[in-house]
Design a protein around this motif. Sequence first.
Motif, mmCIF file in Angstrom:
data_model
loop_
_atom_site.group_PDB
_atom_site.id
_atom_site.type_symbol
_atom_site.label_atom_id
_atom_site.label_comp_id
_atom_site.label_asym_id
_atom_site.label_seq_id
_atom_site.Cartn_x
_atom_site.Cartn_y
_atom_site.Cartn_z
ATOM 1 N N LEU A 218 28.235 -51.222 -0.659
ATOM 2 C CA LEU A 218 28.449 -50.977 -2.078
ATOM 3 C C LEU A 218 27.819 -49.663 -2.518
ATOM 4 C CD1 LEU A 218 29.393 -51.991 -4.897
ATOM 5 C CD2 LEU A 218 27.136 -53.076 -5.106
ATOM 6 N N LYS A 219 26.610 -49.375 -2.019
ATOM 7 C CA LYS A 219 25.838 -48.237 -2.506
ATOM 8 C C LYS A 219 25.744 -47.084 -1.511
ATOM 9 C CE LYS A 219 25.150 -49.718 -6.514
ATOM 10 N NZ LYS A 219 25.654 -48.938 -7.662
ATOM 11 N N GLU B 202 26.393 -56.013 2.443
ATOM 12 C CA GLU B 202 27.003 -55.916 1.120
ATOM 13 C C GLU B 202 26.374 -54.814 0.283
ATOM 14 O OE1 GLU B 202 28.103 -59.730 -0.893
ATOM 15 O OE2 GLU B 202 27.149 -60.610 0.886
ATOM 16 N N VAL B 203 25.052 -54.724 0.317
ATOM 17 C CA VAL B 203 24.367 -53.694 -0.471
ATOM 18 C C VAL B 203 24.649 -52.310 0.103
ATOM 19 C CG1 VAL B 203 22.140 -52.827 -1.257
ATOM 20 C CG2 VAL B 203 22.559 -55.294 -1.192
ATOM 21 N N ILE C 146 23.871 -58.078 -6.337
ATOM 22 C CA ILE C 146 25.020 -57.162 -6.355
ATOM 23 C C ILE C 146 25.456 -56.885 -7.793
ATOM 24 C CG2 ILE C 146 27.440 -56.934 -5.740
ATOM 25 C CD1 ILE C 146 25.552 -56.499 -3.393
ATOM 26 N N ARG C 147 25.473 -57.915 -8.609
ATOM 27 C CA ARG C 147 25.843 -57.708 -10.023
ATOM 28 C C ARG C 147 24.842 -56.788 -10.714
ATOM 29 N NH1 ARG C 147 27.034 -63.314 -9.672
ATOM 30 N NH2 ARG C 147 24.996 -63.842 -10.595
ATOM 31 N N ARG C 148 23.578 -56.959 -10.408
ATOM 32 C CA ARG C 148 22.539 -56.182 -11.092
ATOM 33 C C ARG C 148 22.579 -54.706 -10.717
ATOM 34 N NH1 ARG C 148 20.056 -53.446 -13.684
ATOM 35 N NH2 ARG C 148 17.870 -53.560 -14.400
ATOM 36 N N ILE C 149 22.944 -54.395 -9.481
ATOM 37 C CA ILE C 149 22.852 -53.001 -9.026
ATOM 38 C C ILE C 149 24.157 -52.232 -9.167
ATOM 39 C CG2 ILE C 149 20.989 -53.573 -7.422
ATOM 40 C CD1 ILE C 149 23.030 -53.417 -5.127
ATOM 41 N N GLN C 150 25.165 -52.839 -9.746
ATOM 42 C CA GLN C 150 26.471 -52.183 -9.847
ATOM 43 C C GLN C 150 26.362 -50.767 -10.405
ATOM 44 O OE1 GLN C 150 29.554 -52.949 -8.900
ATOM 45 N NE2 GLN C 150 29.120 -54.996 -8.101
ATOM 46 N N ASP C 151 25.570 -50.596 -11.443
ATOM 47 C CA ASP C 151 25.493 -49.305 -12.129
ATOM 48 C C ASP C 151 24.205 -48.545 -11.827
ATOM 49 O OD1 ASP C 151 27.979 -49.750 -13.389
ATOM 50 O OD2 ASP C 151 26.999 -50.972 -14.931
ATOM 51 N N ASP D 222 21.630 -46.352 -9.159
ATOM 52 C CA ASP D 222 21.607 -45.452 -8.009
ATOM 53 C C ASP D 222 20.594 -45.994 -7.011
ATOM 54 O OD1 ASP D 222 21.538 -43.429 -6.178
ATOM 55 O OD2 ASP D 222 20.867 -41.865 -7.563
#
Length: 207
Positions: free
Chosen positions: A70-71, A66-67, A40-45, A47
């Motif tokens: 978030l996305k 969660e993924v 989750i931390r890695r994909i924050q920014d 697409d």
Amino acid sequence: MLKIESFQLGPLETNCYLVMNAETHKAIVIDPGMNPAALIRRIQDLDVEAIVLTHAHFDHMGGVDEVRKLKNCPVYIHDLEADWLTDPKLNGSLRWSQVTEPLSTDPAEYALEDRQSLELIGHTFQVMHTPGHSPGSVSLLHGNDLFAGDVLFRMSVGRTDLPGGRQNDLLDSIHQKLFKLDDAVKVYPGHGPRTTIGSERTNNPYV
């Protein structure tokens, strides 16, 4: 060109793969397992275009919610395991109560099919239905990269003693599909270290 990062998630150390287009930084997530904080931390920014599941055992789908939330991205899974996402008994989380609470998530948006060409992040992934570990297990091939889920491991193979598992199907999947690939194909398994088709064809004692 693809960039591949791996995360070992949850108590079973399930390999989750973040696959990115190196030019556009668009990404897909393969098998977001339990306790996905590092992912989750890695994909924050990033697409993230999609979540692709090689199969729906709880340790491979525990981080889907969660993924996806978030996305806001769709989930792909083989139809034979579509209902496993919503049923803790089918995905095994009810059986492994010492490892996890019962897990379920909303249904997948898209179905995967054998020989399907999956167009994501500007690349084409070939879907191979490789049952045996579970009825709807799939492997994803892109060039010389194979995401094999729990079908083939380094010097081992997926277990077949779980509900829906069949040893004959697993061996057929390996011999008739995966071992038809070039020796140089790199295998990214659902657990453990990376290997190659050539190494497993020559050395794997189970096949």
